[in-house]
Write an enzyme that holds these catalytic residues in place. Structure first.
Site, PDB file in Angstrom:
ATOM      1  N   HIS A 191     -26.422  13.221  15.689  1.00  0.00           N
ATOM      2  CA  HIS A 191     -25.720  12.745  14.486  1.00  0.00           C
ATOM      3  C   HIS A 191     -24.905  13.885  13.853  1.00  0.00           C
ATOM      4  O   HIS A 191     -25.021  14.180  12.666  1.00  0.00           O
ATOM      5  CB  HIS A 191     -26.697  12.143  13.454  1.00  0.00           C
ATOM      6  CG  HIS A 191     -26.017  11.200  12.495  1.00  0.00           C
ATOM      7  ND1 HIS A 191     -26.629  10.087  11.981  1.00  0.00           N
ATOM      8  CD2 HIS A 191     -24.761  11.213  11.958  1.00  0.00           C
ATOM      9  CE1 HIS A 191     -25.796   9.458  11.163  1.00  0.00           C
ATOM     10  NE2 HIS A 191     -24.644  10.125  11.141  1.00  0.00           N
TER      11      HIS A 191
ATOM     12  N   ARG B 257     -23.008   3.664  14.566  1.00  0.00           N
ATOM     13  CA  ARG B 257     -24.400   3.515  14.138  1.00  0.00           C
ATOM     14  C   ARG B 257     -25.216   3.034  15.336  1.00  0.00           C
ATOM     15  O   ARG B 257     -24.716   2.244  16.158  1.00  0.00           O
ATOM     16  CB  ARG B 257     -24.537   2.498  12.999  1.00  0.00           C
ATOM     17  CG  ARG B 257     -24.130   3.034  11.626  1.00  0.00           C
ATOM     18  CD  ARG B 257     -25.099   4.116  11.104  1.00  0.00           C
ATOM     19  NE  ARG B 257     -24.740   4.639   9.799  1.00  0.00           N
ATOM     20  CZ  ARG B 257     -24.102   5.790   9.577  1.00  0.00           C
ATOM     21  NH1 ARG B 257     -23.710   6.541  10.597  1.00  0.00           N
ATOM     22  NH2 ARG B 257     -23.869   6.202   8.347  1.00  0.00           N
TER      23      ARG B 257
HETATM   24  P1  NAP Z   1     -14.072   1.493   7.684  1.00  0.00           P
HETATM   25  O1  NAP Z   1     -12.825   2.184   7.257  1.00  0.00           O
HETATM   26  O2  NAP Z   1     -14.763   0.584   6.726  1.00  0.00           O
HETATM   27  O3  NAP Z   1     -13.712   0.677   9.015  1.00  0.00           O
HETATM   28  C1  NAP Z   1     -14.610  -0.223   9.602  1.00  0.00           C
HETATM   29  C2  NAP Z   1     -13.915  -0.962  10.732  1.00  0.00           C
HETATM   30  O4  NAP Z   1     -14.897  -1.815  11.360  1.00  0.00           O
HETATM   31  C3  NAP Z   1     -12.784  -1.877  10.226  1.00  0.00           C
HETATM   32  O5  NAP Z   1     -11.733  -1.902  11.164  1.00  0.00           O
HETATM   33  C4  NAP Z   1     -13.487  -3.237  10.169  1.00  0.00           C
HETATM   34  O6  NAP Z   1     -12.642  -4.347  10.304  1.00  0.00           O
HETATM   35  C5  NAP Z   1     -14.388  -3.139  11.388  1.00  0.00           C
HETATM   36  N1  NAP Z   1     -15.447  -4.142  11.296  1.00  0.00           N
HETATM   37  C6  NAP Z   1     -16.400  -4.289  10.343  1.00  0.00           C
HETATM   38  N2  NAP Z   1     -17.164  -5.365  10.600  1.00  0.00           N
HETATM   39  C7  NAP Z   1     -16.680  -5.908  11.749  1.00  0.00           C
HETATM   40  C8  NAP Z   1     -17.016  -7.053  12.515  1.00  0.00           C
HETATM   41  N3  NAP Z   1     -18.022  -7.850  12.159  1.00  0.00           N
HETATM   42  N4  NAP Z   1     -16.298  -7.319  13.629  1.00  0.00           N
HETATM   43  C9  NAP Z   1     -15.261  -6.526  13.994  1.00  0.00           C
HETATM   44  N5  NAP Z   1     -14.879  -5.408  13.307  1.00  0.00           N
HETATM   45  C10 NAP Z   1     -15.581  -5.124  12.201  1.00  0.00           C
HETATM   46  O7  NAP Z   1     -15.178   2.534   8.163  1.00  0.00           O
HETATM   47  P2  NAP Z   1     -14.951   4.038   8.694  1.00  0.00           P
HETATM   48  O8  NAP Z   1     -14.745   4.975   7.579  1.00  0.00           O
HETATM   49  O9  NAP Z   1     -13.943   4.004   9.784  1.00  0.00           O
HETATM   50  O10 NAP Z   1     -16.420   4.353   9.282  1.00  0.00           O
HETATM   51  C11 NAP Z   1     -16.979   3.572  10.332  1.00  0.00           C
HETATM   52  C12 NAP Z   1     -18.435   3.947  10.520  1.00  0.00           C
HETATM   53  O11 NAP Z   1     -18.541   5.238  11.129  1.00  0.00           O
HETATM   54  C13 NAP Z   1     -19.248   4.130   9.234  1.00  0.00           C
HETATM   55  O12 NAP Z   1     -19.641   2.889   8.687  1.00  0.00           O
HETATM   56  C14 NAP Z   1     -20.434   4.927   9.721  1.00  0.00           C
HETATM   57  O13 NAP Z   1     -21.431   4.035  10.181  1.00  0.00           O
HETATM   58  C15 NAP Z   1     -19.877   5.700  10.927  1.00  0.00           C
HETATM   59  N6  NAP Z   1     -19.852   7.173  10.685  1.00  0.00           N
HETATM   60  C16 NAP Z   1     -20.552   7.976  11.531  1.00  0.00           C
HETATM   61  C17 NAP Z   1     -20.529   9.357  11.353  1.00  0.00           C
HETATM   62  C18 NAP Z   1     -21.242  10.284  12.293  1.00  0.00           C
HETATM   63  O14 NAP Z   1     -21.350  11.484  12.036  1.00  0.00           O
HETATM   64  N7  NAP Z   1     -21.735   9.807  13.427  1.00  0.00           N
HETATM   65  C19 NAP Z   1     -19.807   9.912  10.293  1.00  0.00           C
HETATM   66  C20 NAP Z   1     -19.111   9.051   9.442  1.00  0.00           C
HETATM   67  C21 NAP Z   1     -19.130   7.671   9.645  1.00  0.00           C
HETATM   68  P3  NAP Z   1     -11.538  -4.722   9.195  1.00  0.00           P
HETATM   69  O15 NAP Z   1     -10.421  -3.696   9.433  1.00  0.00           O
HETATM   70  O16 NAP Z   1     -11.151  -6.094   9.523  1.00  0.00           O
HETATM   71  O17 NAP Z   1     -12.198  -4.541   7.843  1.00  0.00           O
END
Ligand code: NAP
Length: 310
Positions: A273, A225
């Site tokens: 994006h 993001r």
């Molecule tokens: P996820 O499974 O919820 O994983 C989030 C990761 O971030 C987890 O390892 C979490 O830690 C870590 N995290 C959250 N808050 C944190 C903090 N304060 N300090 C350190 N680590 C932290 O999410 P995901 O499915 O992998 O997706 C991640 C993000 O990718 C989405 O939220 C979205 O913004 C982005 N995205 C972008 C696109 C694009 O096209 N560009 C597409 C899809 C998603 P824990 O393991 O400890 O919970």
């Protein structure tokens, strides 16, 4: 009696999702009517994207869950009218797209591809790029997407270290957590990938101070993001050579305004994006499975923790 499933996912998604969702629901043994409009008190589940006009969930008194088509839920998680369970999207094909985007842009920098593709002075530099095993990658966020990208990079030989909020153990991957862990993850990394959700805690994770912890010339890939990075601090770090290049897919304002300095910066690559899209065929199966679970009284998959914000 068939369930009523409201598709409130903005323009275009009805046409894209109607047939795959109906197929997936039938396959999951869920009898349902998929609709674009219904009296709120009759709706059992809502398939949702923030581009929808539905912003007030109060009248949906019977709704058992709101099922997001998006992986990132920062535009809905703070909605005070949403008291129903919220599930985010974890879609195998979305994950594949993210892995491909990260691998492609990582290899571009790792293999110095730009210097061969654009070489107007016909420079013959016989130096070979290092091997992947000689490069450290910091994966900030090792959830559904970060872990898949970490594994793919690791399979090519990269030394991947992950960073998460809570301690996390991933076989074969060095992991860190918390503030001190961020410094350890960034230190010495040639490539930094940000796959964190946008929450109050992750805002400006990469800022003037933390960019200073990076190895001079490190490359950043941000498909997470826009708000994860302080734009002004990144531009200053790029100008100073502290960061060698930033490939950015997400921005604080999208589309990225025409006058934003990222567009013109020689060491910034903008992708619009497109890193990873939810795909109707596979995501419909995830939605149908969650509705089946809801009806069977089983726990939902990918439930968002409102307090954490993701
Ligand atoms: P996820 O499974 O919820 O994983 C989030 C990761 O971030 C987890 O390892 C979490 O830690 C870590 N995290 C959250 N808050 C944190 C903090 N304060 N300090 C350190 N680590 C932290 O999410 P995901 O499915 O992998 O997706 C991640 C993000 O990718 C989405 O939220 C979205 O913004 C982005 N995205 C972008 C696109 C694009 O096209 N560009 C597409 C899809 C998603 P824990 O393991 O400890 O919970």
């Amino acid at each position: 009696m068939p369930l009523t499933i409201l598709m409130a996912a903005g323009p275009g998604n009805w046409e894209r999702y109607r047939a795959p969702l109906e197929t997936a629901l039938a396959k999951a043994g869920v009898a349902a009517n998929l609709v674009q409009e219904a009296p709120p008190e009759t709706v059992d589940y809502i398939v949702y994207a923030p581009s929808s006009t539905l912003q007030d969930f109060t009248p949906y008194t019977r709704c058992k869950a709101v099922l997001s088509l998006w992986a990132g839920v920062e535009r809905i998680v703070g909605n005070a009218t949403l008291t129903q369970p919220l599930c985010r999207m974890v879609d195998p094909a979305l994950t594949m797209g993210m892995v491909e985007w990260v691998l492609g842009h990582a290899l571009r920098h790792h293999l110095w591809l730009d210097s061969y593709i654009v070489n107007p002075n016909r420079i013959w530099n016989p130096d070979c790029p290092p091997l992947a095993r000689d490069r450290k990658v910091a994966m900030l966020g090792i959830g559904a997407l970060g872990e898949a990208c970490a594994r793919a990079l690791q399979s090519l030989g990269f030394q991947v270290e992950g960073w998460s909020r809570a301690p996390k153990s991933l076989p074969g991957i060095v992991t860190h957590h918390g503030r001190a862990g961020l410094k350890a993850a960034l230190s010495g990394a040639d490539l930094i990938v940000t796959l964190l959700p946008r929450t109050p805690d992750t805002e400006n994770t990469l800022n003037a101070e933390t960019l200073g912890w990076c190895k001079p010339g490190a490359v950043i890939l941000n498909p997470g993001r826009g708000a994860l990075i302080d734009d002004a601090a990144l531009l200053a770090a790029l100008d100073a050579g502290q960061i060698g290049h930033a490939t950015l897919d997400v921005f604080r304002v999208e589309p990225l305004p025409q006058d934003h300095p990222f567009w013109a910066h020689p060491h910034v690559t903008v992708t619009p994006h497109i890193a990873a899209d939810t795909r109707p065929d596979t995501s419909s199966e995830v939605i149908a499975e969650n509705i089946r679970r809801g009806q069977a009284g089983e726990p939902f998959l990918n439930l968002v923790d409102r307090a954490r914000g993701y």
